[in-house]
Write a protein that holds these residues in place. Structure first.
Motif, PDB file in Angstrom:
ATOM      1  N   ILE D 152      13.274   5.612  -6.518  1.00 17.06           N
ATOM      2  CA  ILE D 152      14.179   6.164  -5.508  1.00 17.06           C
ATOM      3  C   ILE D 152      15.323   5.201  -5.292  1.00 17.06           C
ATOM      4  CG2 ILE D 152      14.374   6.854  -3.098  1.00 17.06           C
ATOM      5  CD1 ILE D 152      11.421   7.625  -3.260  1.00 17.06           C
ATOM      6  N   GLY D 153      15.008   3.907  -5.395  1.00 19.70           N
ATOM      7  CA  GLY D 153      16.060   2.916  -5.192  1.00 19.70           C
ATOM      8  C   GLY D 153      16.812   2.596  -6.466  1.00 19.70           C
ATOM      9  N   HIS D 154      16.782   3.500  -7.432  1.00 18.36           N
ATOM     10  CA  HIS D 154      17.424   3.214  -8.709  1.00 18.36           C
ATOM     11  C   HIS D 154      18.887   2.855  -8.526  1.00 18.36           C
ATOM     12  CE1 HIS D 154      18.091   3.436 -13.006  1.00 18.36           C
ATOM     13  NE2 HIS D 154      19.125   4.207 -12.788  1.00 18.36           N
ATOM     14  N   SER D 165      14.673   4.316  -0.422  1.00 26.81           N
ATOM     15  CA  SER D 165      13.510   3.816  -1.136  1.00 26.81           C
ATOM     16  C   SER D 165      12.613   3.071  -0.175  1.00 26.81           C
ATOM     17  CB  SER D 165      13.956   2.903  -2.276  1.00 26.81           C
ATOM     18  OG  SER D 165      14.567   1.757  -1.760  1.00 26.81           O
ATOM     19  N   LEU D 166      13.260   2.333   0.690  1.00 22.80           N
ATOM     20  CA  LEU D 166      12.513   1.604   1.686  1.00 22.80           C
ATOM     21  C   LEU D 166      11.747   2.530   2.596  1.00 22.80           C
ATOM     22  CD1 LEU D 166      12.289  -1.188   2.400  1.00 22.80           C
ATOM     23  CD2 LEU D 166      13.992  -0.849   4.127  1.00 22.80           C
ATOM     24  N   LYS D 167      12.426   3.554   3.022  1.00 23.45           N
ATOM     25  CA  LYS D 167      11.801   4.476   3.958  1.00 23.45           C
ATOM     26  C   LYS D 167      10.615   5.158   3.290  1.00 23.45           C
ATOM     27  CE  LYS D 167      13.126   8.270   6.946  1.00 23.45           C
ATOM     28  NZ  LYS D 167      14.269   9.099   7.321  1.00 23.45           N
ATOM     29  N   ALA D 168      10.824   5.586   2.048  1.00 26.70           N
ATOM     30  CA  ALA D 168       9.715   6.227   1.340  1.00 26.70           C
ATOM     31  C   ALA D 168       8.536   5.291   1.287  1.00 26.70           C
ATOM     32  CB  ALA D 168      10.158   6.601  -0.073  1.00 26.70           C
ATOM     33  N   PHE D 169       8.816   4.055   0.952  1.00 25.62           N
ATOM     34  CA  PHE D 169       7.732   3.103   0.815  1.00 25.62           C
ATOM     35  C   PHE D 169       7.018   2.882   2.144  1.00 25.62           C
ATOM     36  CE2 PHE D 169       6.015  -1.167   0.473  1.00 25.62           C
ATOM     37  CZ  PHE D 169       5.279  -1.012  -0.669  1.00 25.62           C
ATOM     38  N   LEU D 170       7.813   2.661   3.172  1.00 23.93           N
ATOM     39  CA  LEU D 170       7.215   2.339   4.466  1.00 23.93           C
ATOM     40  C   LEU D 170       6.432   3.501   5.023  1.00 23.93           C
ATOM     41  CD1 LEU D 170      10.049   0.328   6.165  1.00 23.93           C
ATOM     42  CD2 LEU D 170       8.085  -0.439   4.895  1.00 23.93           C
ATOM     43  N   VAL D 171       7.035   4.676   4.956  1.00 20.25           N
ATOM     44  CA  VAL D 171       6.366   5.823   5.569  1.00 20.25           C
ATOM     45  C   VAL D 171       5.075   6.135   4.824  1.00 20.25           C
ATOM     46  CG1 VAL D 171       6.574   8.256   6.082  1.00 20.25           C
ATOM     47  CG2 VAL D 171       8.477   6.750   6.507  1.00 20.25           C
TER      48      VAL D 171
END
Lengths: 205, 510, 118, 654
Positions: D152-154, D165-171
């Motif tokens: 996502i953070g490509h 990407s961060l949000k996806a990871f954290l959530v």
């Protein structure tokens, strides 16, 4: 076996009450007061060199206490090691860091209140614990407990391993002290024992 | 002298118990070989240093490595069973080479070996005095190897000092302001902790009547009720010295400052071997000597563990990318956090009343030691001022170093593909749950999640694009690469076959 | 002799040492206070040894070891103090704080940068 | 059968990923073959494995991995109809995505690492599908999380991508923590991590805390499968490259949560409370996300919200106790959603924007990208659930399952008693499902019309609006040329299952035989209701479109038909009903912290993590750092005070 050992220290009600002290106890107490007083002065005085000298008094007094407790060898070691070398080292340290000879107003740091609190707390806790545990214990001082011969025997029949380990420790401390005292560009190896020259040299720089 | 004699008490002179045949204890040289060889190697290095010309000083490092390898090799003949030596005529021994001791000796000597390989380059680059460096490192390793085998408090204390004291000098060996400052903090904290520990030892001695670990357990079990508070306080104060070495909160303050100021391999050494020494001592005094007070120190250690991991991880979380030496500082805080996990099985041992959970600590410590030294190695390789920023885009400059560091960090975080770290955490977790320390398990789980953040942030940084023009890739010095390769291979092998290290969990240690 | 005398003397001496360690500014004086603490422990150990009539004389042996350790520590410690003095021109423990992690300055600088960016 | 085949399926892409990462920089030419071939081979092997296994058979194999002292962990393989079906889907979609990416990211300098991550991601998903052991499954689960973070953070140059990407990871991590606990608890209760044995224990009622376990697991599922309230990462995750969206957010990662619940359904059936929670979660997700989808302007966000909604259908089917319907819908949705995403990629490539309103002002998109027009029509028809596209059958089977559950005769099959499912669950899912069907049809039509039937008003509107949604692609599409074949042909490949897979539901013997063996025939009542609501949705959307166009022709400001339809709901729906803002208010420190969040994205990992997990660790960290004054005396004070404190505590306790 150790249960037996634990019983060796007598917890029976003391043969003598605290109100009728033996001569030994009186001497012990007097010296004890001296030691404690010297220690207190040593950690509070503003004259740094005096602090070291009061430390000598305290440590010497402790040597007397050891003697009173019949631990002769320990007492002599105390005198030799502490008074003979440690205090001398400390004095050297004070001088090499140019500690002022007279009164220095900033001998104590801003941490004094905390120090007082922690010191008093530890004293209160420990005294409570110790008094509670030993209020009725009596030391039997008959018989030799620490003559040189006896010490040699128990040291080498029971405590060989830590003794050997100590030799590594001492050597490491010696080497460490020497290497730290040399300055960086001083690549020539000092011969053993010229720690002091190294120290003074570094001071001159 | 006017004394009243307690009649029921047998008067024994030392001659009555001393071995009539010989004055000196008999020695099993094979059993003591690992620490002994380390000590001899230290001496050999010191002597060789006098005779080697300046240009050949590099040989000293290899000599140290060889010595440590020999010491490690001497662990092999001991695998068969438990051997004891330096025994007392009245029973008990000062030195016992059982599986517990061997595991920690493996960690101490192996960690020292890796440190030697990591240092070969540093000693040259920072112009550290070679002979003394290797000598001090080997002496310290000797102490760390002696400690887990010690079975009386005197040996334990001396071994701890042997492990610690040379480390002060090692930390300051760069002889600059930073080194001196960090050594000073390390030194003051250590000396104070030692004094507190010795006070505790004296109380324990009074209550138990002996300083042999096994004897203390028996003595404490039969100690009169009057002495119990003193004995428990003594036991807890004794733990302080070891907890200091393990970097448990609130005895951890020296850790970040010292790691930052020390030469990097030394910091790595402290974080692994120093910690192993403290941990093995902690395990010995708690599970062997203070067994009767399991609930007291179990609780104390559980609280310390929770505090330690929380504080360590929270502080690591706050490290900024731009701070000088941020990388080392982050590793320092992370090592504090990891120390918390390492303490968990010890606390569990107190609650469970048996030494079984210790296996988890041993397994985790072995894993952690390997990976953490690897991480320090990569940081040493990258060099510079150690800002986290400088790791940005490492992957494009030095792909293998970046992958190695990423792998080590993932292992520390406990994420796949660093499976071995995950298994280590699962094992520790299990130990806590099995002992009924549910709350500690929860704290640990939360901490593991918090820790993910900073490990992953760093990992991500490695693969981010470099901010400035990419510096020409520096050729990594061969020994450093070898050490890194060794650590990385070890971690990969363990990730594929974690049972190699996890089997200590199921086996009996003592 | 009552065991309480040496034991109480020892713990008081220890507490005095604790105070000294925490209150003194000059590192050499701090080291001296540590010596006081160690000596207090020695007194304890000797007293317990004699009280217990320990056939192994563990207390006295440990005392001797402690004295040696203390001597080694003070030697190395002074070398470190001298090194600090040589590099930092001070021997005051509260002035050697360059490696701290408080970063108030950093935080302020960051805040300023953020302000500028906004 | 030969065990090597199923083992190779996850291993091959993983090896491909490793090789791609290792050689990517030095031999860029190898990157494409290394990306496509292993994944394609794995897809073929997955198909072969499925064919070899045949219908109605299961296979279990295991090798002990690590003795942990308790429940042991084993490298276990479990194959049955579900795994066959999903692994073939994963293989198909992943292969299409890899082929498509060769063209789509043709000139991206980071293509090698991208392709390797996609391969690794595929490998992890295969691992999740095939694993017969919960811990091994967890490994795949986590690897997917990490890969998705990187993918996502490509485009990490842009703030959106980093934040997303961060949000996806954290959530997802927020959900993974309870999930981890749930797994451990499940393992502890069942005494094993082997899924087969866990299910056996569950069926025998041997679990001590079924409700707690189920709820903990649900949290993880909600995170991974983007169910309310942890759905917020998915729409944002569209900042990643479009093929990644197709892979991650249509067929694999989000499917993992549904797949897991399907596998562990007997555990969930032990707890009606968990089923009710699941049903409510599904219902809220479905309706809410459909409303949001209707209001979005960004093409990919529309699709993302529709994914959330379709996952809600699957969750609803699971809550109704029918895992066949859930997996059926999972597979058909995987096919048509991947198709839609890849089609959207083509559209974005051609239109140079993500914005629907901008596309609505473009002439002739439909002539330029005819492939996309027709394949997307198929995909949208399937999405809307129009007969005879695949979505119709699978959605109807979900509604049928809900209907049965509402009558107290849930289609739980052999997994548990029908009475395990409360009737309220059935009603909730049924009503929400019908409502969603209406909305889905509406936004599908709006999407299609806006993209392909836009009309230029004055010829100057071609440039994207200021503030139009961010378009991350490296974009050099030449209007004179068609999109590359690799991009167009994959669409047609995926269009086949989107069109025809549903017919498998008609052949009533094959698919059920592969799965649990119950009938998947559409019941008449729901069939009529579903089709009727969908038709109503289409009509309403058409009417709105006409009205808007008429007004535009009359010279008024052109408006979005959705604004007309949703009325006052439009703005909240456009902003995802403020769930994100709610989170900012609840978890993140109020208002100003949220603003700073955007500003300090460089430190985002730490900061958001800290705030997302509550501010406590942050404060603690600050306090600890503050204590680290550098003054050794302070350290000593803490040391000694700590020691005294310990001594006092111990002395007092004893």
């Amino acid at each position: 076996m150790s249960a037996l050992l634990a019983a060796a220290g007598s917890l029976e009600p003391a043969a003598r009450s605290y109100l009728s002290p033996t001569g030994q106890e009186i001497v012990f107490l007097l010296v004890g007061v001296l030691v404690l007083g010297a220690a207190v002065v040593s950690v509070t005085t503003r004259q740094l060199v005096h602090a070291a000298l009061w430390l000598v008094v305290a440590l010497g007094g402790l040597a007397v206490e050891f003697l009173l407790l019949t631990a002769e060898f320990v007492a002599w070691v105390q005198v030799l090691v502490y008074l003979g070398s440690v205090v001398v080292l400390v004095l050297f340290g004070l001088m090499l860091t140019r500690a002022p000879i007279g009164r220095s107003p900033d001998a104590d740091s801003g941490n004094r209140p905390a120090a007082l609190a922690v010191g008093v707390a530890s004293a209160a806790t420990l005294v409570t614990l110790v008094v509670d545990a030993f209020r009725s214990s009596w030391i039997d001082l008959s018989g030799p407990a620490g003559t040189t011969r006896l010490t040699g025997e128990f040291l080498f029949s029971h405590w060989v391993l830590p003794f050997e380990a100590l030799s590594v420790l001492l050597l490491a401390a010696l080497v460490g002290a020497i290497v730290l005292s040399r300055t960086k560009d001083d690549r020539a190896k000092p011969r053993p024992g010229n720690l002091r020259t190294a120290l003074t040299k570094s001071k001159e720089r | 002298m006017t004394t009243t004699h307690d009649l029921g008490q047998p008067v024994m002179t030392s001659l009555a118990v001393a071995d009539p045949g010989g004055l000196i204890q008999s020695v099993d040289w094979v059993a003591v070989a690992p620490p002994l060889i380390a000590a001899l190697a230290a001496l050999a290095v010191l002597v060789a240093d006098l005779f080697l010309p300046e240009a050949r000083k590099r040989l000293l490092g290899w000599l140290s490595a060889a010595g440590l390898l020999a010491a490690l090799a001497m662990l092999l003949p001991l695998l068969g069973g438990t051997r004891s030596t330096f025994c007392f005529t009245s029973g008990g021994c000062s030195y016992t080479a059982d599986h517990f001791a061997l595991a920690f000796q493996l960690l101490a000597l192996g960690g020292a070996l890796l440190t030697v390989l990591l240092s070969l380059h540093t000693v040259d680059a920072e112009k550290l005095p070679g002979g003394e460096y290797w000598f001090l490192l080997l002496s310290s390793a000797c102490g760390a190897a002696l400690l887990p085998a010690a079975r009386d408090l005197a040996t334990l204390v001396i071994a701890l000092e042997v492990a610690t004291l040379p480390a002060f000098a090692l930390v300051a060996l760069r002889r600059d302001g930073r080194g001196a400052e960090s050594a000073l903090k390390f030194f003051l904290s250590s000396v104070t902790a030692t004094a507190v520990m010795l006070l505790g030892v004296s109380f324990v001695y009074a209550a138990a009547g002996t300083i042999q670990l096994q004897g203390i357990a028996e003595g404490l079990a039969h100690a009169p009720a009057q002495l119990k508070p003193l004995a428990e306080a003594g036991a807890v104060l004794t733990l302080v010295g070891f907890a200091f070495k393990t970097a448990a909160v609130p005895f951890h303050f020296w850790v970040p400052d010292t790691y930052v100021g020390a030469p990097l391999p030394v910091a790595g050494y402290l974080s692994v071997v120093g910690k192993a020494a403290g941990l093995s001592g902690l395990a010995l005094v708690t599970t062997v000597a203070f067994r009767p007070y399991g609930h007291t120190w179990g609780l104390v250690l559980a609280v310390l563990a929770a505090l330690t991991m929380t504080v360590g991880n929270a502080a690591a979380l706050r490290q900024r990318a731009g701070t000088p030496h941020g990388a080392v500082r982050l590793l320092a805080w992370s090592s504090v956090g990891q120390a918390g996990y390492l303490l968990v099985p010890l606390a569990a041992a107190g609650y469970a009343g048996s030494a079984d959970p210790l296996g988890a600590t041993v397994a985790y410590a072995l894993i952690y030691g390997l990976v953490n030294l690897g991480a320090f190695g990569v940081v040493a390789l990258v060099g510079g001022s150690g800002r986290l920023e400088e790791f940005r885009g490492l992957a494009s400059r030095n792909r293998w170093a970046a992958f190695a560091l990423a792998f080590f960090l993932l292992c520390l975080a406990g994420l796949p593909p660093g499976v071995v770290g995950l298994f280590g955490k699962v094992v520790v977790f299990r130990a806590a749950v099995d002992a009924g320390l549910g709350w500690l398990a929860v704290v640990m789980a939360v901490n593991v999640v918090i820790a993910l953040a900073y490990y992953l942030k760093w990992t991500a940084l490695l693969f981010a694009p470099a901010a400035g023009p990419a510096a020409a890739p520096r050729r990594a010095p061969a020994p450093l690469s070898a050490a890194l390769g060794l650590a990385a291979c070890g971690a990969v092998v363990l990730s594929v076959a974690p049972q190699l290290v996890l089997q200590v969990v199921s086996g009996s240690l003592f | 002799m009552h065991l309480a005398y040496p034991a109480v003397l020892a713990v008081l001496l220890f507490s005095v040492g604790v105070y000294g360690v925490l209150a003194r500014r000059n590192v050499v004086l701090v080291l001296m206070s540590v010596e006081l603490m160690l000596n207090a422990v020695n007194l304890n150990l000797v007293a317990f040894d004699v009280w217990l009539r320990d056939t192994l004389h563990a207390g006295q042996a440990l005392t001797l070891f402690t004295i040696t350790v203390a001597a080694a520590e003070i030697g190395l410690g002074l070398a470190i103090v001298l090194l600090v003095y040589r590099t930092r021109r001070t021997a005051a423990v509260d002035e050697v704080t360059a490696l701290g992690d408080r970063h108030e300055a950093d935080d302020l600088a960051d805040a300023a940068k953020e302000q500028a960016a906004a | 059968m030969n065990l090597a085949l199923p083992i190779l399926v996850p291993v091959l892409p993983a090896l491909g990923a490793a090789a791609g990462l290792a050689t990517g920089r030095r031999y860029p030419g190898l990157a494409r073959p290394l990306a496509v071939l292993p994944v394609a081979t794995a897809a073929v092997l997955a198909l072969v494995t499925a064919l070899q296994l045949g219908t109605g058979a299961t296979l279990d194999a295991a090798t002990r991995l690590a003795p942990t002292g308790g429940p042991e962990i084993s490298l276990a393989l479990h194959l049955d109809g579900f795994t066959s079906l999903i692994s073939v889907l994963v293989g198909l979609v992943a292969t299409c995505v890899q082929i498509y990416s060769t063209a789509y990211l043709k000139d991206d300098p980071r293509y090698p690492s991208y392709a390797a991550l996609v391969s690794l991601f595929t490998a992890a998903m295969f691992l999740v599908v095939y694993s017969g052991d919960l811990i091994v499954l967890l490994v795949g689960w986590e690897v997917m999380g990490i890969c998705s973070y990187f993918l996502i953070g490509h485009h990490w140059e842009t703030a959106d991508a980093r934040a997303a990407s961060l949000k996806a990871f954290l959530v997802t991590k927020l959900g993974d923590v309870p999930f981890l606990f749930g797994l451990f608890l499940l393992g502890a209760d069942a005494g094993t991590f082997r899924i087969g044995e866990v299910l056996r224990t569950a069926a025998d009622g041997g679990l001590h805390h079924p409700t707690l376990i189920a709820l903990l697991l649900l949290a993880g599922v909600a995170g991974k499968s983007a169910q309310f309230p942890l759905h917020t990462w998915l729409p944002d995750a569209m900042a990643g490259p479009t093929p990644v969206s197709a892979l991650i957010h249509a067929a694999t990662m989000v499917a993992a949560g549904i797949y897991l619940v399907a596998r562990l359904l007997p555990v969930f059936l032990q707890s009606s409370a968990a089923l009710v929670v699941l049903a409510v979660m599904a219902a809220v997700t479905m309706v809410g996300s459909a409303l949001c989808a209707l209001a979005q302007d960004d093409l990919k966000r529309v699709l993302a919200y529709s994914t959330v909604g379709q996952l809600g259908y699957m969750a609803g089917a699971l809550a109704s106790g029918d895992r066949q319907a859930a997996v059926f819908h999972l597979v058909s949705h995987g096919a048509f959603k991947a198709l839609l995403f890849l089609g959207a990629g083509v559209v974005i490539h051609a239109a140079h924007t993500n914005s629907l309103s901008a596309m609505a002002r473009m002439d002739g998109l439909r002539h330029r990208i005819q492939d996309a027009q027709w394949t997307m029509a198929i995909g949208l028809l399937a999405l809307a659930g129009v007969f005879p596209f695949s979505g119709f059958f699978s959605k109807e089977s979900v509604l049928t399952a809900a209907e049965h559950a509402a009558h107290g005769e849930a289609l739980t099959g052999s997994l548990g008693p029908a009475s395990a499912v409360p009737t309220a669950v059935g009603w909730t899912v049924l009503v929400a499902g019908l409502l969603t069907a209406l909305l889905t049809a509406a936004y599908a039509l709006r999407l299609w019309l806006a993209v392909f039937y836009g009309r230029s008003r004055n010829g100057k509107d071609l440039a994207p609006q200021a503030g139009a949604p961010y378009s991350p692609e490296i974009d050099e599409a030449d209007p004179a040329h068609l999109e590359p074949a690799a991009m167009r042909l994959t669409l047609w490949v995926l269009a086949v299952p989107a069109l025809a897979f549903g017919l498998a539901g008609l052949r009533t013997d094959w698919l059920p035989a592969l799965l649990d063996g119950e009938s998947l025939r559409v019941s008449f009542a729901t069939g009529v209701l579903g089709t009727g609501t969908a038709a109503a949705g289409v009509l309403i959307a058409w009417a709105a479109w006409r009205t808007v166009n008429a007004r535009a022709a009359a010279g008024q400001q052109p408006a979005d038909p959705a604004r007309l339809l949703l009325g006052p709901l439009y703005r909240p729906a456009q902003h995802g009903f403020g769930v994100d803002q709610l989170y900012s208010a609840v978890f993140v420190r109020p208002t100003e912290a949220a603003a700073r969040l955007v500003r300090f994205l460089d430190r985002a990992v730490v900061e958001t993590y800290v705030r997302g997990a509550g501010a406590a660790p942050g404060w603690l960290g600050r306090a600890v750092r503050f204590a680290q004054t550098g003054n050794a005396q302070g350290y000593l004070t803490a040391l000694l005070a700590g020691a005294v404190l310990l001594a006092v505590l111990v002395a007092v306790r004893s």
